[in-house]
Structure formats: structure tokens, C-alpha cells
Motif scaffolding. Structure first.
Motif, short mmCIF file in Angstrom:
data_model
loop_
_atom_site.label_atom_id
_atom_site.label_comp_id
_atom_site.label_asym_id
_atom_site.label_seq_id
_atom_site.Cartn_x
_atom_site.Cartn_y
_atom_site.Cartn_z
N ARG A 50 2.27 -6.95 -5.54
CA ARG A 50 3.72 -7.09 -5.33
C ARG A 50 4.51 -6.41 -6.44
NH1 ARG A 50 4.49 -13.30 -3.51
NH2 ARG A 50 6.66 -12.64 -3.48
N SER A 51 4.11 -6.61 -7.69
CA SER A 51 4.80 -5.97 -8.82
C SER A 51 4.64 -4.45 -8.78
CB SER A 51 4.24 -6.44 -10.16
OG SER A 51 4.12 -7.81 -10.20
N TYR A 52 3.49 -4.00 -8.34
CA TYR A 52 3.21 -2.57 -8.29
C TYR A 52 4.16 -1.83 -7.34
CZ TYR A 52 0.48 1.75 -7.85
OH TYR A 52 0.08 3.06 -7.85
N PHE A 53 4.50 -2.47 -6.21
CA PHE A 53 5.32 -1.79 -5.21
C PHE A 53 6.80 -2.15 -5.23
CE2 PHE A 53 1.11 -1.40 -3.12
CZ PHE A 53 1.08 -0.02 -3.03
N GLU A 54 7.14 -3.37 -5.72
CA GLU A 54 8.56 -3.77 -5.72
C GLU A 54 9.40 -2.85 -6.59
OE1 GLU A 54 9.97 -7.83 -6.31
OE2 GLU A 54 8.18 -8.54 -5.26
N ASP A 55 10.57 -2.52 -6.09
CA ASP A 55 11.53 -1.64 -6.76
C ASP A 55 10.98 -0.22 -6.95
OD1 ASP A 55 14.12 -1.22 -7.63
OD2 ASP A 55 13.59 -1.53 -9.73
N HIS A 56 10.13 0.20 -6.03
CA HIS A 56 9.59 1.56 -6.04
C HIS A 56 9.69 2.14 -4.64
CE1 HIS A 56 7.98 1.57 -10.11
NE2 HIS A 56 7.63 0.30 -9.89
N THR A 57 9.63 3.46 -4.58
CA THR A 57 9.64 4.16 -3.29
C THR A 57 8.19 4.47 -2.92
OG1 THR A 57 11.80 5.12 -3.78
CG2 THR A 57 10.49 6.19 -2.06
N ILE A 58 7.88 4.23 -1.65
CA ILE A 58 6.52 4.45 -1.17
C ILE A 58 6.52 5.43 -0.01
CG2 ILE A 58 5.72 2.16 -1.88
CD1 ILE A 58 5.84 1.35 1.13
N LEU A 59 5.37 6.00 0.22
CA LEU A 59 5.12 6.81 1.41
C LEU A 59 4.03 6.06 2.16
CD1 LEU A 59 6.09 9.50 2.57
CD2 LEU A 59 4.14 10.58 1.47
N VAL A 60 4.33 5.64 3.38
CA VAL A 60 3.37 4.86 4.15
C VAL A 60 3.11 5.56 5.48
CG1 VAL A 60 5.16 3.31 5.06
CG2 VAL A 60 2.80 2.55 5.04
N ARG A 61 1.83 5.65 5.83
CA ARG A 61 1.42 6.28 7.08
C ARG A 61 0.93 5.21 8.03
NH1 ARG A 61 0.89 9.14 2.92
NH2 ARG A 61 -0.97 8.24 2.06
N GLY A 62 1.39 5.31 9.28
CA GLY A 62 0.97 4.32 10.27
C GLY A 62 1.93 4.29 11.44
N GLU A 63 1.97 3.14 12.09
CA GLU A 63 2.82 2.97 13.26
C GLU A 63 3.90 1.94 12.96
OE1 GLU A 63 2.34 2.29 18.02
OE2 GLU A 63 1.06 1.10 16.71
N ALA A 64 5.15 2.36 13.02
CA ALA A 64 6.28 1.43 12.91
C ALA A 64 6.49 0.85 14.30
CB ALA A 64 7.53 2.16 12.43
N GLY B 94 3.85 7.84 12.30
CA GLY B 94 4.28 8.88 11.38
C GLY B 94 4.05 8.51 9.94
N GLU B 95 4.75 9.24 9.09
CA GLU B 95 4.73 9.04 7.64
C GLU B 95 6.16 8.66 7.26
OE1 GLU B 95 2.29 11.55 4.67
OE2 GLU B 95 4.27 12.50 4.84
N PHE B 96 6.32 7.51 6.60
CA PHE B 96 7.65 6.96 6.35
C PHE B 96 7.87 6.78 4.85
CE2 PHE B 96 5.90 5.28 10.32
CZ PHE B 96 6.77 5.85 11.23
N LYS B 97 9.01 7.26 4.38
CA LYS B 97 9.39 7.10 2.98
C LYS B 97 10.35 5.92 2.90
CE LYS B 97 11.27 9.84 -0.81
NZ LYS B 97 11.86 11.16 -1.15
N LEU B 98 9.95 4.87 2.14
CA LEU B 98 10.72 3.63 2.09
C LEU B 98 10.87 3.16 0.64
CD1 LEU B 98 8.72 1.75 4.88
CD2 LEU B 98 10.89 2.95 5.18
N HIS B 99 12.03 2.60 0.33
CA HIS B 99 12.22 1.98 -0.98
C HIS B 99 12.01 0.47 -0.81
CE1 HIS B 99 13.43 1.62 -5.10
NE2 HIS B 99 14.16 0.58 -4.75
N ILE B 100 11.12 -0.09 -1.58
CA ILE B 100 10.77 -1.52 -1.47
C ILE B 100 11.64 -2.33 -2.42
CG2 ILE B 100 8.93 -3.23 -1.70
CD1 ILE B 100 8.66 -1.16 0.65
N LYS B 101 12.38 -3.29 -1.86
CA LYS B 101 13.30 -4.11 -2.66
C LYS B 101 12.76 -5.52 -2.91
CE LYS B 101 17.46 -1.76 -1.12
NZ LYS B 101 18.72 -1.88 -0.39
N ASN B 102 11.84 -5.98 -2.06
CA ASN B 102 11.38 -7.36 -2.18
C ASN B 102 9.99 -7.46 -1.56
OD1 ASN B 102 11.40 -10.06 -2.77
ND2 ASN B 102 13.11 -10.58 -1.44
N SER B 103 9.32 -8.57 -1.83
CA SER B 103 8.01 -8.80 -1.23
C SER B 103 7.82 -10.28 -0.96
CB SER B 103 6.90 -8.27 -2.15
OG SER B 103 6.87 -9.02 -3.34
N GLY B 104 6.82 -10.58 -0.18
CA GLY B 104 6.54 -11.97 0.14
C GLY B 104 5.08 -12.14 0.51
#
Length: 152
Positions: free
Chosen positions: A103-117, A52-62
Motif C-alpha cells: 500500500r505504501s509503495y503505490f499510494e501517492d504514485h502514478t502506475i501503469l497497469v495492464r489488464g481489463e477495466a 489495455g494499458e492504463f496510467k493511473l495516479h493512486i490516491k488511496n488504498s484499502g
């Protein structure tokens, strides 16, 4: 007489239980599932995933080896975390298009990601060897630039 009452009450009990409506997980009004609903659905469908298409808020990265990880929790081992795995093919395309730190581009932002969870087993290692201990994470693997959009 007591046995007859017991049998009738048991039949009634199972009839009532059988007639109850089962709650199903429905998308939020926005059409997207909450993080917890995605985790529950992937657990229920394992080993299959939830496309599906998932709306997620990114808090951290690694980062580990050639992969980057975007996480919905500060601690990636948190049971409530969903990890978006950015493969090298995505990273190369991103750098060519944006020339920014991913990492800086996505951290602390909301994303829309398409794929398989999908529910993934993550093994613990000790002294370079895999142990018998593991835990589960929910991952969405991103290989293509078109799979992910920053919303804010």
C-alpha cells in the motif's frame, strides 16, 4: 401549406441531426485514456470490459479479506474512482521481489497497469446479508507482477 412546411422542416431537422459528427473518446497524447474516459468506456461496453494499458495516479488504498485495493480517489465509492484489485498471487510475488508494504509503495504514485477495466456491481450489506441496494465501480484486477509498474 403549413403542413407541408412542417413536414419539410422536420425532414431537414432529422437530416441535419443525422449528419452531425459523433464525438468519440480518444486516448490522451500519451496514448492513455483519462480516468473518466475509462469509466465511460467501461459503462458503454458493459458487461464487456476495456482491455489495455492504463496510467493511473493512486490516491488511496484499502484491504478486504485477502485482497488489496488501490484507488484513484480518496473515497473508493466516488463515481470518478477506478479500483485496482491486487489478488493474493500478486501480493505474494510482490513481497518476494520487493519485501515492502504494498500500500505504501503505490499510494501517492502514478502506475501503469495492464489488464481489463470492467464495470462491476458492488452490493450493500446489512447485518451480514446482501441488500437490494448496489452501485457500480470500475475495477482492474491484477494477479501477476508483470501487470503493474510504478512510474514515479
Amino acid at each position: 401549406m403549413n403542413n407541408k412546411r412542417l413536414i419539410i422542416s422536420q425532414i431537414l431537422f432529422f437530416f441535419i441531426i443525422g449528419c452531425q459528427q459523433v464525438d468519440t473518446v480518444k486516448p490522451l497524447p500519451s496514448g492513455h485514456y483519462s480516468v473518466w474516459e475509462i469509466i465511460e468506456k467501461t459503462e458503454a461496453r458493459a458487461p464487456d470490459g476495456l482491455t489495455g494499458e492504463f496510467k493511473l495516479h493512486i490516491k488511496n488504498s484499502g484491504k478486504q479479506l485477502a485482497r488489496l485495493f488501490l484507488n484513484t480517489q480518496e473515497d473508493y465509492r466516488d463515481r470518478r474512482n477506478i479500483t485496482v484489485t491486487l489478488l493474493p498471487s500478486f501480493q505474494e510475488a510482490f513481497q518476494k521481489k520487493y519485501n515492502e508494504n504494498i500500500r505504501s509503495y503505490f499510494e501517492d504514485h502514478t502506475i501503469l497497469v495492464r489488464g481489463e477495466a470492467k464495470r462491476m456491481k458492488v452490493w450493500f450489506f446489512s447485518n451480514g446479508r446482501r441488500t437490494e441496494k448496489y452501485y457500480f465501480q470500475t475495477h482492474i484486477i491484477v494477479s501477476d507482477l508483470d501487470q503493474i509498474t510504478r512510474l514515479d
